[in-house]
Enzyme design. Structure first.
Site, PDB file in Angstrom:
ATOM      1  N   SER A 151      28.570 -13.065 -31.526  1.00 19.41           N
ATOM      2  CA  SER A 151      29.008 -12.838 -30.150  1.00 19.41           C
ATOM      3  C   SER A 151      30.465 -12.350 -30.112  1.00 19.41           C
ATOM      4  O   SER A 151      30.780 -11.293 -30.648  1.00 19.41           O
ATOM      5  CB  SER A 151      28.800 -14.113 -29.327  1.00 19.41           C
ATOM      6  N   ASP A 205      18.551 -10.741 -25.352  1.00 19.83           N
ATOM      7  CA  ASP A 205      19.890 -11.300 -25.108  1.00 19.83           C
ATOM      8  C   ASP A 205      20.313 -11.016 -23.669  1.00 19.83           C
ATOM      9  O   ASP A 205      20.379  -9.867 -23.245  1.00 19.83           O
ATOM     10  CB  ASP A 205      20.886 -10.668 -26.086  1.00 19.83           C
ATOM     11  N   HIS A 237      20.429 -14.902 -26.862  1.00 23.37           N
ATOM     12  CA  HIS A 237      21.803 -14.936 -27.368  1.00 23.37           C
ATOM     13  C   HIS A 237      21.951 -16.090 -28.354  1.00 23.37           C
ATOM     14  O   HIS A 237      22.484 -17.161 -28.043  1.00 23.37           O
ATOM     15  CB  HIS A 237      22.786 -15.081 -26.214  1.00 23.37           C
TER      16      HIS A 237
END
Length: 262
Positions: A151, A205, A237
């Protein structure tokens, strides 16, 4: 205009953090770590490979450390891992709340066209480069240095690799995005462009949209950077075991190549 994008930032962050915590808790409880503290210290002193792992927004380095227990092949026997924690910073996408953050994120969810905060990003890149420089000064070959991140940590991984003046072993981006504008590509050195990139992204995601990751491939190709992009259907995610298994093989291939050429 920004308000519509900021309706549920706290919820999105909570989902992202919980998915990370549950993933690592599951594998940590199911794979025993038999290495003692003294054994780890000896391994670090004999290390010929260095892997830096950069966590996501609101997370911490120690929470991600169990990931190294999954890499049990002999190629990782003399590998030093480092899991630093981001400093506490106010984060715009969370209404200025202070949390562990490598750099500021203006909005969530992140799309291919989301605004960038290059100023805070470049400060974070300098810190990553200082870590890499220290390891190289300690005797690690640059080609045996790898940066991985999830991320926000994945976005920082990309920037750190491409703005580093030397070729390193590789950079692995999980659920990341391009955190800088195209004008910064003129700062990429020819050596930096030789560093291979592995990009893994879940199609489902909802925090860093798949389109944000997908946009990286043509961007990097145009900049002259080699990137292998892997899409994972059904993955949100988070990091999956399948992604990490592929990362292991990807790293092993490069470690073996580096070993045979040295």
């Amino acid at each position: 205009m920004r308000t519509s994008r900021l309706k549920k930032p706290i919820v999105l962050l909570t989902i992202a953090l919980l998915s990370s915590v549950f993933f690592f808790a599951f594998f940590f409880l199911n794979k025993s770590d038999v290495s003692s503290t003294s054994a780890l210290r000896n391994r670090d002193s004999m290390a010929r490979t260095f892997i830096l792992w950069l966590h996501g927004l609101g997370d911490s380095g120690p929470a991600n450390e169990p990931i190294k227990t999954l890499f049990r092949s002999q190629e990782f026997r003399n590998t030093k891992w480092l899991f630093p924690s981001a400093p506490p910073n106010p984060v715009s996408c969370n209404y200025g709340a202070v949390m562990p953050s490598w750099f500021d994120i203006p909005e969530l969810p992140l799309t291919a066209g989301s605004p960038k905060d290059e100023s805070s990003l470049l400060k974070a890149v300098k810190n990553v480069h200082a870590i890499i420089d220290k390891e190289i000064a300690g005797g690690i070959n640059p080609e045996n240095v790898y940066i991985c991140g999830f991320s926000q940590g994945g976005a920082l991984t990309l920037a750190s690799v491409l703005l580093y003046p030397k070729t390193i072993g590789g950079g692995a981006v999980f659920s990341g995005w391009i955190p800088f504008n195209s004008s910064i590509t003129n700062q990429f050195t020819e050596d930096a462009k030789k560093t291979p990139i592995l990009w893994s992204h879940g199609i489902d995601d909802k925090t860093v949209l798949f389109e944000a990751g997908q946009a990286a491939l043509p961007f990097l190709q145009q900049a002259g950077v080699t990137c292998e992009f892997k899409a994972y259907p059904g993955l949100g995610h988070s990091i999956s075991n399948e992604e990490l298994q592929y990362l292991e093989s990807w790293l092993k291939q490069r470690m073996q190549s580096s070993s045979s050429s040295s």
